[in-house]
Design a protein around this motif. Structure first.
Motif, PDB file in Angstrom:
ATOM      1  N   ARG A 117      -8.595  11.981 100.130  1.00 30.14           N
ATOM      2  CA  ARG A 117      -8.021  10.858  98.809  1.00 30.14           C
ATOM      3  C   ARG A 117      -9.525   9.009  99.182  1.00 30.14           C
ATOM      4  N   LEU A 118     -10.075   8.860  99.048  1.00 34.72           N
ATOM      5  CA  LEU A 118     -10.406   7.780  98.788  1.00 34.72           C
ATOM      6  C   LEU A 118     -10.236   6.991  97.758  1.00 34.72           C
ATOM      7  N   PHE A 119      -9.803   5.144  98.625  1.00 38.82           N
ATOM      8  CA  PHE A 119      -9.417   4.039  98.531  1.00 38.82           C
ATOM      9  C   PHE A 119     -10.546   3.209  98.929  1.00 38.82           C
ATOM     10  N   ILE A 120     -11.056   2.213  98.152  1.00 36.58           N
ATOM     11  CA  ILE A 120     -12.166   1.048  98.495  1.00 36.58           C
ATOM     12  C   ILE A 120     -10.818   0.029  98.697  1.00 36.58           C
ATOM     13  N   ILE A 121     -11.924  -0.748 100.227  1.00 33.42           N
ATOM     14  CA  ILE A 121      -9.910  -1.942 100.794  1.00 33.42           C
ATOM     15  C   ILE A 121     -11.541  -2.873 100.987  1.00 33.42           C
ATOM     16  N   SER A 122     -11.879  -3.928 100.347  1.00 32.57           N
ATOM     17  CA  SER A 122     -12.816  -4.693 100.507  1.00 32.57           C
ATOM     18  C   SER A 122     -12.332  -6.113 100.509  1.00 32.57           C
ATOM     19  N   ASN A 123     -12.634  -7.188 101.167  1.00 36.72           N
ATOM     20  CA  ASN A 123     -12.412  -8.892 101.142  1.00 36.72           C
ATOM     21  C   ASN A 123     -13.749  -9.463 100.012  1.00 36.72           C
ATOM     22  N   SER A 124     -13.494  -8.151  99.651  1.00 35.03           N
ATOM     23  CA  SER A 124     -13.971  -9.209  97.691  1.00 35.03           C
ATOM     24  C   SER A 124     -13.256  -9.820  97.711  1.00 35.03           C
ATOM     25  N   SER A 125     -13.832 -10.945  96.916  1.00 38.54           N
ATOM     26  CA  SER A 125     -13.135 -12.387  96.236  1.00 38.54           C
ATOM     27  C   SER A 125     -12.908 -11.956  95.204  1.00 38.54           C
ATOM     28  N   ARG A 126     -13.715 -10.794  94.870  1.00 35.10           N
ATOM     29  CA  ARG A 126     -13.261 -10.262  93.241  1.00 35.10           C
ATOM     30  C   ARG A 126     -12.085  -9.184  93.211  1.00 35.10           C
ATOM     31  N   ARG A 127     -11.821  -9.821  91.681  1.00 36.01           N
ATOM     32  CA  ARG A 127     -10.859  -8.858  91.607  1.00 36.01           C
ATOM     33  C   ARG A 127     -11.218  -6.800  91.788  1.00 36.01           C
ATOM     34  N   SER A 128      -9.826  -6.638  91.756  1.00 34.49           N
ATOM     35  CA  SER A 128     -10.297  -4.694  91.623  1.00 34.49           C
ATOM     36  C   SER A 128     -11.130  -4.217  90.726  1.00 34.49           C
ATOM     37  N   SER A 129     -11.075  -4.517  89.487  1.00 39.90           N
ATOM     38  CA  SER A 129     -11.382  -3.958  88.582  1.00 39.90           C
ATOM     39  C   SER A 129     -12.934  -4.016  88.457  1.00 39.90           C
ATOM     40  N   SER A 130     -14.518  -4.928  88.823  1.00 40.66           N
ATOM     41  CA  SER A 130     -15.213  -5.163  89.601  1.00 40.66           C
ATOM     42  C   SER A 130     -15.810  -4.170  90.080  1.00 40.66           C
ATOM     43  N   THR A 131     -15.208  -4.039  91.020  1.00 35.98           N
ATOM     44  CA  THR A 131     -15.499  -3.315  91.895  1.00 35.98           C
ATOM     45  C   THR A 131     -16.352  -1.989  92.145  1.00 35.98           C
ATOM     46  N   LEU A 132     -15.849  -1.134  90.709  1.00 37.64           N
ATOM     47  CA  LEU A 132     -16.592   0.482  90.497  1.00 37.64           C
ATOM     48  C   LEU A 132     -17.034   0.085  89.676  1.00 37.64           C
ATOM     49  N   LYS A 133     -17.417  -0.846  88.807  1.00 33.77           N
ATOM     50  CA  LYS A 133     -18.552  -0.870  87.860  1.00 33.77           C
ATOM     51  C   LYS A 133     -19.504  -1.700  88.147  1.00 33.77           C
ATOM     52  N   LYS A 134     -19.087  -2.395  89.597  1.00 30.86           N
ATOM     53  CA  LYS A 134     -20.715  -2.744  89.975  1.00 30.86           C
ATOM     54  C   LYS A 134     -21.427  -1.401  91.616  1.00 30.86           C
TER      55      LYS A 134
END
Length: 456
Positions: free
Chosen positions: A113-130
């Motif tokens: 099971r894979l989860f991205i845990i990121s200190n990105s300052s953007r919301r989660s919804s944009s992560t997989l899109k990028k």
């Protein structure tokens, strides 16, 4: 550790107005061959850092080298939940590491099971899109949690929490509750207020604030002018100078006539840091904010922080990273740098780190994964964020040597861009003793495992 300035951002326009007047003398730039960034410590008193103390004092921790992530799926005690960092692990800030794409795919196909845990300052919804255009299929990941998402949700719920507190409906906490817990942070956010000064991105695209109820951003120059006026007023009141008494009385009278519904244009309740490229303009909508935003060199942001410290304003940091990989551009300064600077300024207010190493991230993840700590492992390239955070939370962590600490461990930075890393087979292993020595000298926890790059 003393805060040291990261490399100045290119093409930053000159400051103007009060910001320019207070601008410190230019910092001499090192030769191009010099190391671009000197690491600095996150503020130890920031919310979310206290739990690290017991981990840092544990000298029994040892690091084990592994050839790749396969070892954690096929060993005697396989891990089933993987918490993956992005920058320096999945990609170099611009391009995905080919070995990372194949490794994520292999982990997914193995049933992990894979989860991205990121200190990105953007919301989660944009992560997989990028990530999709880089080669990572969204279905490989079960979920994403970013520090930007947590920040947005906490800010959006602050008024509800304030109402509960005012109505006496909030529950009493245990006197021994860990101050790193989310309850303490919820209480703090309930008292933040609505008016913030917003550090954000420009070239990378400003972080959207629409949808956060009641939030208003304040212009930086208005804030500095207001701060200067307040400082002058305090000086006049303290001195009691005879010829300035009329002026002081007039200022006091004008200040008293300002109603809570009509605060001074430069009145700020707290600072909000999403980026390090510009300061957002005044407004209650993203359109208004963008129209008045000003590209600002990170060194000039010190001026704003110094004025904020005089008022002990809280600082909310949506991305606690100090630096990040930027492909061929090298290491780039992130909002954690502002937190580090602010923590050393006399009178600075409380600092709230909304991402790793703060435990608030791992507490949110546990609710999502519903997994035990023994079956969970984190993967990251930052000792201060990924390793410290995971260690403080009590889970194993894989340290990727070829990320932001690559040069510290003897790698050639030019060889760590995605096009050179390739399948990862040619990236040499770093001895575990060398990794432990770097962690010790950085006052960070020792990672459980180390791997040259994120490879299978």
């Amino acid at each position: 550790a003393p805060a040291t300035s990261p490399r100045p951002l290119p093409n930053s326009p000159p400051a103007h107005g009060p910001l320019a007047a207070a601008r410190p003398p230019p910092v001499p730039k090192p030769p191009m061959a010099a190391k671009p960034v000197v690491q600095m410590a996150l503020p130890a008193m920031a919310e979310g850092m206290v739990a690290l103390k017991r981990v840092l004092e544990d000298q029994t921790r040892r690091t084990t080298n592994i050839a790749g992530l396969r070892a954690l799926r096929e060993g005697p005690n396989p891990k089933s939940v993987f918490l993956l960092d992005q920058y320096g692990v999945l990609h170099d800030g611009k391009v995905a590491y080919p070995c990372a794409i194949s490794t994520v795919k292999s982990l997914h196909e193995s049933g992990a099971r894979l989860f991205i845990i990121s200190n990105s300052s953007r919301r989660s919804s944009s992560t997989l899109k990028k990530l999709k255009p880089m080669g990572f299929l969204p279905e490989w990941f079960e979920g994403v949690i970013t520090s930007g998402e947590i920040t947005h949700n906490k800010l959006n719920s602050r008024n509800d929490l304030a109402s509960e507190s005012a109505n006496g409906t909030d529950t009493e906490g245990d006197e021994e509750t860990d101050v790193t817990g989310s309850d303490a942070m919820d209480e703090a956010f309930a008292e933040l207020g609505d008016r913030c000064l917003h550090f954000t991105w420009s070239k990378r695209g400003a972080v959207r604030l629409d949808g956060i109820e009641g939030l208003v951003t304040v212009d930086a120059e208005d804030f500095l002018e207001n701060s200067q006026s307040v400082g002058n007023l305090e000086s006049l009141n303290e001195s009691g100078a005879g010829e300035n008494t009329d002026t002081a009385d007039k200022t006091v009278s004008e200040t008293a006539e300002t109603t809570p519904e009509e605060p001074a244009p430069g009145k700020v309740d707290f600072l909000l840091a999403h980026g390090t490229e510009c300061v957002n303009g005044a407004g209650s909508t993203d359109a208004e904010r963008g129209a008045g935003s000003t590209d600002t060199a990170i060194e000039d942001m010190r001026v704003i922080l110094q004025a904020a410290a005089k008022e002990s304003l809280p600082l909310v940091v949506a991305n606690p990273d100090l630096v990040t990989v930027g492909g061929a551009e090298g290491l780039l300064p992130m909002p954690g740098t502002l937190a580090s600077w602010y923590s050393e300024m006399p009178g600075a207010g409380p600092i709230y780190l909304m991402g790793k190493p703060s435990l608030v991230v791992y507490e949110q993840l546990q609710l999502v994964t519903n997994a035990t700590k023994t079956e969970t492992v984190a993967v990251g390239d930052s000792l201060e964020h990924d390793v410290n955070g995971a260690a403080a939370y009590g889970i194993d962590v894989v340290f990727v040597c070829g990320g932001i600490h690559g040069e510290d461990l003897g790698y050639d930075a030019d060889e760590l861009v995605a096009s050179k890393v390739g399948d990862g087979a040619g990236v040499a292993e770093v001895p575990a003793t060398k990794v432990e020595a770097l962690a010790d000298s950085s006052n960070c926890a020792r990672p459980t495992f180390s791997v040259p790059v994120f490879r299978w």
